[in-house]
Each structure stands twice: as C-alpha cells, then as structure tokens.
Scaffold this motif. Structure first.
Motif, PDB file in Angstrom:
ATOM      1  N   ILE A  24      -3.353  15.329  57.860  1.00 13.21           N
ATOM      2  CA  ILE A  24      -2.964  16.461  58.703  1.00 13.21           C
ATOM      3  C   ILE A  24      -1.661  17.061  58.187  1.00 13.21           C
ATOM      4  O   ILE A  24      -0.629  16.373  58.119  1.00 13.21           O
ATOM      5  CB  ILE A  24      -2.775  16.027  60.177  1.00 13.21           C
ATOM      6  CG1 ILE A  24      -4.024  15.293  60.681  1.00 13.21           C
ATOM      7  CG2 ILE A  24      -2.445  17.232  61.049  1.00 13.21           C
ATOM      8  CD1 ILE A  24      -5.269  16.121  60.736  1.00 13.21           C
ATOM      9  N   GLU A  25      -1.698  18.342  57.834  1.00 16.16           N
ATOM     10  CA  GLU A  25      -0.500  19.014  57.346  1.00 16.16           C
ATOM     11  C   GLU A  25       0.360  19.393  58.549  1.00 16.16           C
ATOM     12  O   GLU A  25      -0.084  20.093  59.454  1.00 16.16           O
ATOM     13  CB  GLU A  25      -0.900  20.252  56.539  1.00 16.16           C
ATOM     14  CG  GLU A  25       0.143  20.746  55.570  1.00 16.16           C
ATOM     15  CD  GLU A  25       1.215  21.576  56.245  1.00 16.16           C
ATOM     16  OE1 GLU A  25       2.406  21.354  55.963  1.00 16.16           O
ATOM     17  OE2 GLU A  25       0.860  22.426  57.071  1.00 16.16           O
ATOM     18  N   ARG A  26       1.576  18.900  58.587  1.00 16.84           N
ATOM     19  CA  ARG A  26       2.443  19.019  59.756  1.00 16.84           C
ATOM     20  C   ARG A  26       2.646  20.460  60.211  1.00 16.84           C
ATOM     21  O   ARG A  26       2.454  20.789  61.395  1.00 16.84           O
ATOM     22  CB  ARG A  26       3.796  18.368  59.480  1.00 16.84           C
ATOM     23  CG  ARG A  26       4.789  18.497  60.632  1.00 16.84           C
ATOM     24  CD  ARG A  26       6.125  17.860  60.288  1.00 16.84           C
ATOM     25  NE  ARG A  26       7.108  18.087  61.333  1.00 16.84           N
ATOM     26  CZ  ARG A  26       7.868  19.184  61.442  1.00 16.84           C
ATOM     27  NH1 ARG A  26       7.746  20.151  60.518  1.00 16.84           N
ATOM     28  NH2 ARG A  26       8.735  19.316  62.434  1.00 16.84           N
ATOM     29  N   PHE A 119       2.387  11.941  54.914  1.00 19.25           N
ATOM     30  CA  PHE A 119       2.030  11.761  53.520  1.00 19.25           C
ATOM     31  C   PHE A 119       3.011  12.480  52.607  1.00 19.25           C
ATOM     32  O   PHE A 119       3.664  13.438  53.019  1.00 19.25           O
ATOM     33  CB  PHE A 119       0.606  12.274  53.259  1.00 19.25           C
ATOM     34  CG  PHE A 119      -0.461  11.419  53.868  1.00 19.25           C
ATOM     35  CD1 PHE A 119      -0.973  10.329  53.187  1.00 19.25           C
ATOM     36  CD2 PHE A 119      -0.947  11.694  55.138  1.00 19.25           C
ATOM     37  CE1 PHE A 119      -1.959   9.532  53.750  1.00 19.25           C
ATOM     38  CE2 PHE A 119      -1.927  10.909  55.707  1.00 19.25           C
ATOM     39  CZ  PHE A 119      -2.440   9.816  55.012  1.00 19.25           C
ATOM     40  N   SER A 120       3.103  12.012  51.383  1.00 19.43           N
ATOM     41  CA  SER A 120       3.984  12.650  50.411  1.00 19.43           C
ATOM     42  C   SER A 120       3.420  14.026  50.064  1.00 19.43           C
ATOM     43  O   SER A 120       2.296  14.365  50.435  1.00 19.43           O
ATOM     44  CB  SER A 120       4.089  11.795  49.146  1.00 19.43           C
ATOM     45  OG  SER A 120       2.826  11.705  48.515  1.00 19.43           O
ATOM     46  N   ILE A 121       4.193  14.800  49.343  1.00 17.87           N
ATOM     47  CA  ILE A 121       3.768  16.155  48.976  1.00 17.87           C
ATOM     48  C   ILE A 121       2.445  16.123  48.219  1.00 17.87           C
ATOM     49  O   ILE A 121       1.587  16.975  48.385  1.00 17.87           O
ATOM     50  CB  ILE A 121       4.848  16.835  48.103  1.00 17.87           C
ATOM     51  CG1 ILE A 121       6.138  17.017  48.920  1.00 17.87           C
ATOM     52  CG2 ILE A 121       4.368  18.203  47.612  1.00 17.87           C
ATOM     53  CD1 ILE A 121       7.304  17.557  48.129  1.00 17.87           C
ATOM     54  N   GLU A 122       2.270  15.105  47.389  1.00 20.98           N
ATOM     55  CA  GLU A 122       1.030  14.984  46.622  1.00 20.98           C
ATOM     56  C   GLU A 122      -0.113  14.429  47.471  1.00 20.98           C
ATOM     57  O   GLU A 122      -1.255  14.383  47.030  1.00 20.98           O
ATOM     58  CB  GLU A 122       1.239  14.044  45.416  1.00 20.98           C
ATOM     59  CG  GLU A 122       2.249  14.552  44.407  1.00 20.98           C
ATOM     60  CD  GLU A 122       3.681  14.294  44.856  1.00 20.98           C
ATOM     61  OE1 GLU A 122       3.876  13.474  45.780  1.00 20.98           O
ATOM     62  OE2 GLU A 122       4.592  14.927  44.299  1.00 20.98           O
ATOM     63  N   GLY A 123       0.201  13.984  48.681  1.00 20.33           N
ATOM     64  CA  GLY A 123      -0.832  13.444  49.552  1.00 20.33           C
ATOM     65  C   GLY A 123      -1.238  12.044  49.177  1.00 20.33           C
ATOM     66  O   GLY A 123      -2.295  11.573  49.574  1.00 20.33           O
ATOM     67  N   SER A 124      -0.399  11.372  48.407  1.00 24.55           N
ATOM     68  CA  SER A 124      -0.756  10.033  47.937  1.00 24.55           C
ATOM     69  C   SER A 124      -0.460   8.983  49.003  1.00 24.55           C
ATOM     70  O   SER A 124       0.296   9.216  49.933  1.00 24.55           O
ATOM     71  CB  SER A 124       0.024   9.706  46.665  1.00 24.55           C
ATOM     72  OG  SER A 124       1.416   9.734  46.907  1.00 24.55           O
ATOM     73  N   ILE A 125      -1.066   7.797  48.823  1.00 27.50           N
ATOM     74  CA  ILE A 125      -0.805   6.699  49.746  1.00 27.50           C
ATOM     75  C   ILE A 125      -0.043   5.623  48.976  1.00 27.50           C
ATOM     76  O   ILE A 125      -0.605   4.617  48.545  1.00 27.50           O
ATOM     77  CB  ILE A 125      -2.100   6.152  50.376  1.00 27.50           C
ATOM     78  CG1 ILE A 125      -1.786   4.995  51.332  1.00 27.50           C
ATOM     79  CG2 ILE A 125      -3.127   5.769  49.316  1.00 27.50           C
ATOM     80  CD1 ILE A 125      -2.944   4.549  52.178  1.00 27.50           C
ATOM     81  N   ASP A 126       1.249   5.865  48.785  1.00 34.18           N
ATOM     82  CA  ASP A 126       2.084   4.876  48.113  1.00 34.18           C
ATOM     83  C   ASP A 126       2.384   3.737  49.085  1.00 34.18           C
ATOM     84  O   ASP A 126       1.938   3.741  50.236  1.00 34.18           O
ATOM     85  CB  ASP A 126       3.374   5.510  47.589  1.00 34.18           C
ATOM     86  CG  ASP A 126       4.138   6.249  48.679  1.00 34.18           C
ATOM     87  OD1 ASP A 126       3.953   5.923  49.870  1.00 34.18           O
ATOM     88  OD2 ASP A 126       4.912   7.160  48.354  1.00 34.18           O
ATOM     89  N   GLU A 127       3.145   2.754  48.644  1.00 32.84           N
ATOM     90  CA  GLU A 127       3.403   1.570  49.461  1.00 32.84           C
ATOM     91  C   GLU A 127       4.075   1.912  50.788  1.00 32.84           C
ATOM     92  O   GLU A 127       3.709   1.383  51.839  1.00 32.84           O
ATOM     93  CB  GLU A 127       4.273   0.581  48.685  1.00 32.84           C
ATOM     94  CG  GLU A 127       4.528  -0.716  49.448  1.00 32.84           C
ATOM     95  CD  GLU A 127       5.402  -1.693  48.677  1.00 32.84           C
ATOM     96  OE1 GLU A 127       5.742  -2.747  49.234  1.00 32.84           O
ATOM     97  OE2 GLU A 127       5.750  -1.382  47.515  1.00 32.84           O
TER      98      GLU A 127
END
Length: 236
Positions: A24-26, A119-127
């Motif tokens: 979901i984009e804030r 989520f980060s700008i790239e939409g990644s799921i980092d740790e």
C-alpha cells in the motif's frame, strides 16, 4: 492430513509480499481516504505529516479504520470460502493469500495512526522491513510482547518524518531483544494456527462455509487487536 504441504513460514511470507496490491502506497492511501472528508490543503497536510499531526478528529480516524477492516475482512472471507470449497489443498498457498490481506490491513491502519512508509522505495522486503511486518502480524495473532514493541516504536517516531525513520527506530537497544523474540514467535504461532485449520477443508462445500466463517472471525479479531494497539499508541 497427508496432502498438507510442509512449508517454511518465511518463504510463505515472502510470497505474500509479492502478491499484486499487497504493498500500500502511503500517500495514495491517505489521499484516497481523506479527500472526501477534507479540502485539498488539509489532505496535503495529512500526507506531509500524518492524520493525527494534521489535527484529524479521533472519530474520523476510527471510522476510516473500521471501513478498511470491514473491506479486507470481507475479501479474506470470500477468498477463504473459495479455497475451502476445494477440499484439502496446499496450506502455503492459502496462508500466503491470507497473509496478503493481513499485510494490507496492517499498512492501512499504520498509516492512519501516523506511521511512515512501511516498504522501502524499491518495495523490497529487507530484514528491517520484514521485522516491521512480523511485528504487526504478531499483534494481530496475539503474540506476547508485540503490542509493547509497537508502543515503544510509536514513541521513538514521535515528531519525526521520512521514509527511513521507521527502520532506524528498530535499532533502539532498550527493546530490540524483545522485538527479536516477537519475530521468532510469529512464525511458530502462525504455522500452528494454519495447520489447526486444515480439518475445515475435508468436506468441500461445508469446508468452504466453515473456513470462510472462521477466517472472517479470526481476521476481524486480529485486525481489531492491531487497531486497538495503534489507536492507543499513535505516532504523534
């Protein structure tokens, strides 16, 4: 139970995150949900700060939150009926779809009560992103200590802005060990709950009805638990 597919919770979560519409984009979410209630200037203020900092009344926040919960609850119930009618199927697929809605409502409620982009700008799921997600799931599933970490994070975010501030907040040493413990318990709790629901799928149509009703109840209960925690511990 021989048709149940063994699964790793973290892998199922990674699949859920990649489902269409899960992230979901804030800004888009806030504009869509507040533009019908406030003028453009106020909506811009809400986006740039937060609904609470912009001065939105608690009753309005509660109303929007309830609408979001009702929407996701109905969607997850319909999904559960469809998969339940198929008889015993692979639990990872069902769980991933269920978690997708858990992630959606988590983000929506978080944005209503002042959280920055999940989520980060790239939409990644980092740790760090994964820990944030697990924390919200933990609250919904009643994992001990999850609501306490939410309260601490909300305090640490007070008065701050920026997409990366939430990840930075996770490094606070005072309660980081508790966060780590919560994250470990989430996978165990969700896995046990998922396996315990497999018996509702033995008889196709009956299984669909029972599964839908059970999912409707459980999702609603979990979403209300998260709603209550965020409402009592908003980011100010």
């Amino acid at each position: 139970m021989s048709n149940i597919v063994p699964f790793d919770f973290n892998e199922v979560l990674a699949v859920a995150v990649e489902f269409p519409g899960v992230k979901i984009e804030r800004e888009e979410f806030l504009r869509n949900n507040f533009s019908s209630r406030f003028d453009s200037e106020m909506v811009t203020r809400i986006v740039q700060t937060s609904p609470i900092r912009a001065g939105v009344n608690e009753s309005v926040l509660h109303e929007i939150a309830r609408d979001c919960i009702d929407y996701e609850q109905m969607k997850v119930s319909a999904l559960s009926f469809a998969t339940g009618c198929g008889g015993l199927v692979g639990i990872p697929a069902d769980l991933a779809q269920y978690l997708a809605h858990v992630l959606r409502i988590s983000q929506k409620l978080a944005y209503i009560y002042g959280y920055p982009e999940i989520f980060s700008i790239e939409g990644s799921i980092d740790e760090k992103t994964q820990k944030i997600i697990l924390l919200f799931i933990g609250v919904m599933y009643g994992v001990s200590g999850a609501n306490k970490v939410i309260a601490e994070i909300s305090k640490s975010l007070g008065g701050k802005v920026g997409k990366d501030i939430l990840r930075a907040a996770l490094t606070k040493t005072a309660w980081y060990p508790l966060l780590q413990q919560v994250c470990k318990q989430v996978g165990i709790k969700v896995t046990k709950d998922a396996l315990s629901k497999t018996t509702t799928k033995v008889f196709p149509v009956i299984g669909g009805v029972v599964s839908a009703g059970f999912s409707y109840y459980c999702f609603g209960k979990g979403a209300e638990r998260l709603h209550k925690t965020l409402r009592e511990n908003p980011v100010r």
